[in-house]
Design a protein around this motif. Structure first.
Motif, PDB file in Angstrom:
ATOM      1  N   LYS A   1       1.733   9.346  -5.637  1.00  0.00           N
ATOM      2  CA  LYS A   1       1.951  10.691  -5.091  1.00  0.00           C
ATOM      3  C   LYS A   1       3.407  11.164  -5.185  1.00  0.00           C
ATOM      4  O   LYS A   1       3.777  12.140  -4.536  1.00  0.00           O
ATOM      5  N   ARG A   2       4.216  10.514  -6.004  1.00  0.00           N
ATOM      6  CA  ARG A   2       5.637  10.881  -6.057  1.00  0.00           C
ATOM      7  C   ARG A   2       5.832  12.340  -6.486  1.00  0.00           C
ATOM      8  O   ARG A   2       6.816  12.966  -6.117  1.00  0.00           O
ATOM      9  N   HIS A   3       4.890  12.873  -7.224  1.00  0.00           N
ATOM     10  CA  HIS A   3       5.001  14.267  -7.652  1.00  0.00           C
ATOM     11  C   HIS A   3       4.827  15.250  -6.492  1.00  0.00           C
ATOM     12  O   HIS A   3       5.158  16.426  -6.616  1.00  0.00           O
ATOM     13  N   THR A   4       4.326  14.779  -5.339  1.00  0.00           N
ATOM     14  CA  THR A   4       4.118  15.676  -4.190  1.00  0.00           C
ATOM     15  C   THR A   4       5.379  15.859  -3.351  1.00  0.00           C
ATOM     16  O   THR A   4       5.420  16.738  -2.499  1.00  0.00           O
ATOM     17  N   TRP A   5       6.372  15.025  -3.595  1.00  0.00           N
ATOM     18  CA  TRP A   5       7.617  15.153  -2.826  1.00  0.00           C
ATOM     19  C   TRP A   5       8.344  16.418  -3.274  1.00  0.00           C
ATOM     20  O   TRP A   5       8.535  16.651  -4.467  1.00  0.00           O
ATOM     21  N   ARG A   6       8.728  17.225  -2.305  1.00  0.00           N
ATOM     22  CA  ARG A   6       9.485  18.440  -2.615  1.00  0.00           C
ATOM     23  C   ARG A   6      10.950  18.078  -2.780  1.00  0.00           C
ATOM     24  O   ARG A   6      11.556  17.478  -1.901  1.00  0.00           O
ATOM     25  N   ARG A   7      11.528  18.448  -3.897  1.00  0.00           N
ATOM     26  CA  ARG A   7      12.910  18.068  -4.229  1.00  0.00           C
ATOM     27  C   ARG A   7      13.933  18.598  -3.224  1.00  0.00           C
ATOM     28  O   ARG A   7      14.996  18.004  -3.074  1.00  0.00           O
TER      29      ARG A   7
ATOM     30  N   ALA B   1      13.393  18.734   0.010  1.00  0.00           N
ATOM     31  CA  ALA B   1      13.105  18.127   1.319  1.00  0.00           C
ATOM     32  C   ALA B   1      13.694  16.722   1.374  1.00  0.00           C
ATOM     33  O   ALA B   1      13.849  16.053   0.353  1.00  0.00           O
ATOM     34  N   PRO B   2      14.001  16.235   2.578  1.00  0.00           N
ATOM     35  CA  PRO B   2      14.484  14.853   2.706  1.00  0.00           C
ATOM     36  C   PRO B   2      13.387  13.874   2.306  1.00  0.00           C
ATOM     37  O   PRO B   2      12.201  14.118   2.520  1.00  0.00           O
ATOM     38  N   VAL B   3      13.799  12.757   1.746  1.00  0.00           N
ATOM     39  CA  VAL B   3      12.823  11.804   1.234  1.00  0.00           C
ATOM     40  C   VAL B   3      12.308  10.857   2.330  1.00  0.00           C
ATOM     41  O   VAL B   3      11.145  10.454   2.299  1.00  0.00           O
ATOM     42  N   LEU B   4      13.145  10.498   3.284  1.00  0.00           N
ATOM     43  CA  LEU B   4      12.729   9.505   4.277  1.00  0.00           C
ATOM     44  C   LEU B   4      11.569   9.960   5.158  1.00  0.00           C
ATOM     45  O   LEU B   4      10.643   9.172   5.388  1.00  0.00           O
ATOM     46  N   PRO B   5      11.557  11.183   5.666  1.00  0.00           N
ATOM     47  CA  PRO B   5      10.379  11.587   6.450  1.00  0.00           C
ATOM     48  C   PRO B   5       9.089  11.527   5.620  1.00  0.00           C
ATOM     49  O   PRO B   5       8.039  11.138   6.132  1.00  0.00           O
ATOM     50  N   TRP B   6       9.172  11.872   4.363  1.00  0.00           N
ATOM     51  CA  TRP B   6       8.021  11.795   3.460  1.00  0.00           C
ATOM     52  C   TRP B   6       7.565  10.351   3.312  1.00  0.00           C
ATOM     53  O   TRP B   6       6.375  10.042   3.419  1.00  0.00           O
ATOM     54  N   VAL B   7       8.518   9.439   3.096  1.00  0.00           N
ATOM     55  CA  VAL B   7       8.193   8.013   2.942  1.00  0.00           C
ATOM     56  C   VAL B   7       7.602   7.454   4.234  1.00  0.00           C
ATOM     57  O   VAL B   7       6.572   6.759   4.208  1.00  0.00           O
ATOM     58  N   TYR B   8       8.231   7.752   5.372  1.00  0.00           N
ATOM     59  CA  TYR B   8       7.730   7.214   6.645  1.00  0.00           C
ATOM     60  C   TYR B   8       6.367   7.792   7.008  1.00  0.00           C
ATOM     61  O   TYR B   8       5.557   7.112   7.651  1.00  0.00           O
ATOM     62  N   ALA B   9       6.093   9.021   6.609  1.00  0.00           N
ATOM     63  CA  ALA B   9       4.760   9.591   6.862  1.00  0.00           C
ATOM     64  C   ALA B   9       3.713   8.808   6.072  1.00  0.00           C
ATOM     65  O   ALA B   9       2.647   8.456   6.608  1.00  0.00           O
ATOM     66  N   ILE B  10       4.004   8.508   4.823  1.00  0.00           N
ATOM     67  CA  ILE B  10       3.076   7.720   4.009  1.00  0.00           C
ATOM     68  C   ILE B  10       2.897   6.339   4.616  1.00  0.00           C
ATOM     69  O   ILE B  10       1.772   5.838   4.762  1.00  0.00           O
ATOM     70  N   ALA B  11       4.003   5.711   5.020  1.00  0.00           N
ATOM     71  CA  ALA B  11       3.936   4.366   5.619  1.00  0.00           C
ATOM     72  C   ALA B  11       3.112   4.392   6.904  1.00  0.00           C
ATOM     73  O   ALA B  11       2.321   3.478   7.166  1.00  0.00           O
TER      74      ALA B  11
ATOM     75  N   PHE C   1       0.666   6.453   7.698  1.00  0.00           N
ATOM     76  CA  PHE C   1      -0.748   6.583   7.365  1.00  0.00           C
ATOM     77  C   PHE C   1      -1.316   5.274   6.815  1.00  0.00           C
ATOM     78  O   PHE C   1      -2.447   4.905   7.112  1.00  0.00           O
ATOM     79  N   LYS C   2      -0.537   4.563   6.025  1.00  0.00           N
ATOM     80  CA  LYS C   2      -0.998   3.274   5.493  1.00  0.00           C
ATOM     81  C   LYS C   2      -1.134   2.242   6.606  1.00  0.00           C
ATOM     82  O   LYS C   2      -2.047   1.407   6.587  1.00  0.00           O
TER      83      LYS C   2
ATOM     84  N   GLU D   1       0.836  -1.207   0.000  1.00  0.00           N
ATOM     85  CA  GLU D   1       0.000   0.000   0.000  1.00  0.00           C
ATOM     86  C   GLU D   1       0.873   1.260   0.000  1.00  0.00           C
ATOM     87  O   GLU D   1       0.568   2.240  -0.672  1.00  0.00           O
ATOM     88  N   THR D   2       1.966   1.215   0.757  1.00  0.00           N
ATOM     89  CA  THR D   2       2.875   2.357   0.819  1.00  0.00           C
ATOM     90  C   THR D   2       3.550   2.587  -0.529  1.00  0.00           C
ATOM     91  O   THR D   2       3.620   3.721  -1.016  1.00  0.00           O
ATOM     92  N   LEU D   3       4.047   1.524  -1.141  1.00  0.00           N
ATOM     93  CA  LEU D   3       4.699   1.658  -2.443  1.00  0.00           C
ATOM     94  C   LEU D   3       3.728   2.194  -3.495  1.00  0.00           C
ATOM     95  O   LEU D   3       4.104   3.028  -4.333  1.00  0.00           O
ATOM     96  N   LEU D   4       2.504   1.734  -3.434  1.00  0.00           N
ATOM     97  CA  LEU D   4       1.502   2.225  -4.378  1.00  0.00           C
ATOM     98  C   LEU D   4       1.239   3.715  -4.152  1.00  0.00           C
ATOM     99  O   LEU D   4       1.165   4.499  -5.108  1.00  0.00           O
ATOM    100  N   ALA D   5       1.124   4.118  -2.895  1.00  0.00           N
ATOM    101  CA  ALA D   5       0.887   5.532  -2.584  1.00  0.00           C
ATOM    102  C   ALA D   5       2.079   6.379  -3.020  1.00  0.00           C
ATOM    103  O   ALA D   5       1.900   7.487  -3.547  1.00  0.00           O
ATOM    104  N   ILE D   6       3.291   5.878  -2.813  1.00  0.00           N
ATOM    105  CA  ILE D   6       4.481   6.609  -3.254  1.00  0.00           C
ATOM    106  C   ILE D   6       4.452   6.780  -4.772  1.00  0.00           C
ATOM    107  O   ILE D   6       4.743   7.851  -5.297  1.00  0.00           O
ATOM    108  N   HIS D   7       4.094   5.712  -5.457  1.00  0.00           N
ATOM    109  CA  HIS D   7       4.035   5.784  -6.917  1.00  0.00           C
ATOM    110  C   HIS D   7       3.021   6.827  -7.380  1.00  0.00           C
ATOM    111  O   HIS D   7       3.311   7.648  -8.261  1.00  0.00           O
TER     112      HIS D   7
END
Length: 180
Positions: free
Chosen positions: A64-70, A72-82, A84-85, A56-62
């Motif tokens: 919503k990948r356009h919402t990641w701010r270039r 910003a660090p990527v891990l907090p964004w990924v862990y926030a999605i995880a 919520f999932k 579910e997390t990988l699907l959400a990342i796929h």
């Protein structure tokens, strides 16, 4: 995870967003391992499969990948999605407790076989008027549909339903009286 790993994941995601499929596959592979560990640490009781959270997390990342701010660090964004999932998975599970059937199988009672003899069926049908007997027999014993029964006896489907209902009610009343 070190700052070097964070920088590498950010680089991979930037490349993936730019269209590099190999970088995207590498990014997802690395992120899946991190999310899998996160989910396994957070799920202490059964009922939620960590692998479902990963997918579910990988699907959400796929999606919503356009919402990641270039910048910003990527891990907090990924862990926030995880996170919520994971919350979504626990909500779907609710307060249910899942138990393996093998663990409690010996506590189930054996089903009682309830058989009705042909004599019992005939005795119940004999207590009905001839019209009700014909309808109940056609629908309940022979397995005919309401429409087939109506056509067989040349009456409306409504009349079949009424006759069936009244006949079954009379049989039920008779059996209730016999138990008292």
């Amino acid at each position: 995870m070190s700052g070097k790993d964070e920088a590498e994941l950010s680089r991979l995601l930037r490349s993936a967003i730019a269209g590099d499929e190999r970088a995207y596959a590498d990014f997802l592979h690395r992120i899946a391992a991190l999310v899998r560990g996160f989910a396994r640490r957070k799920i202490v009781q059964g009922g939620v499969d960590p692998e479902d959270v990963v997918q579910e997390t990988l699907l959400a990342i796929h999606v919503k990948r356009h919402t990641w701010r270039r910048d910003a660090p990527v891990l907090p964004w990924v862990y926030a999605i995880a996170r919520f999932k994971l919350i979504d998975a626990f909500r779907r599970r609710g307060r249910r407790i899942e138990v393996e059937i093998d663990e409690i199988a010996e506590t189930f009672a054996e089903p009682e076989s309830e058989t009705v003899s042909e004599r019992d069926v005939n005795r119940a049908l004999d207590s009905l008027s001839p019209a009700q007997r014909s309808v109940v027999s056609a629908v309940s014993v022979e397995g005919r549909s309401i429409g087939e029964t109506a056509a067989k006896f040349g009456i409306s489907e409504t009349a079949v339903r009424v006759s069936l209902h009244r006949g079954l009610a009379a049989i039920a009343k008779r059996f209730r009286a016999g138990r008292e």
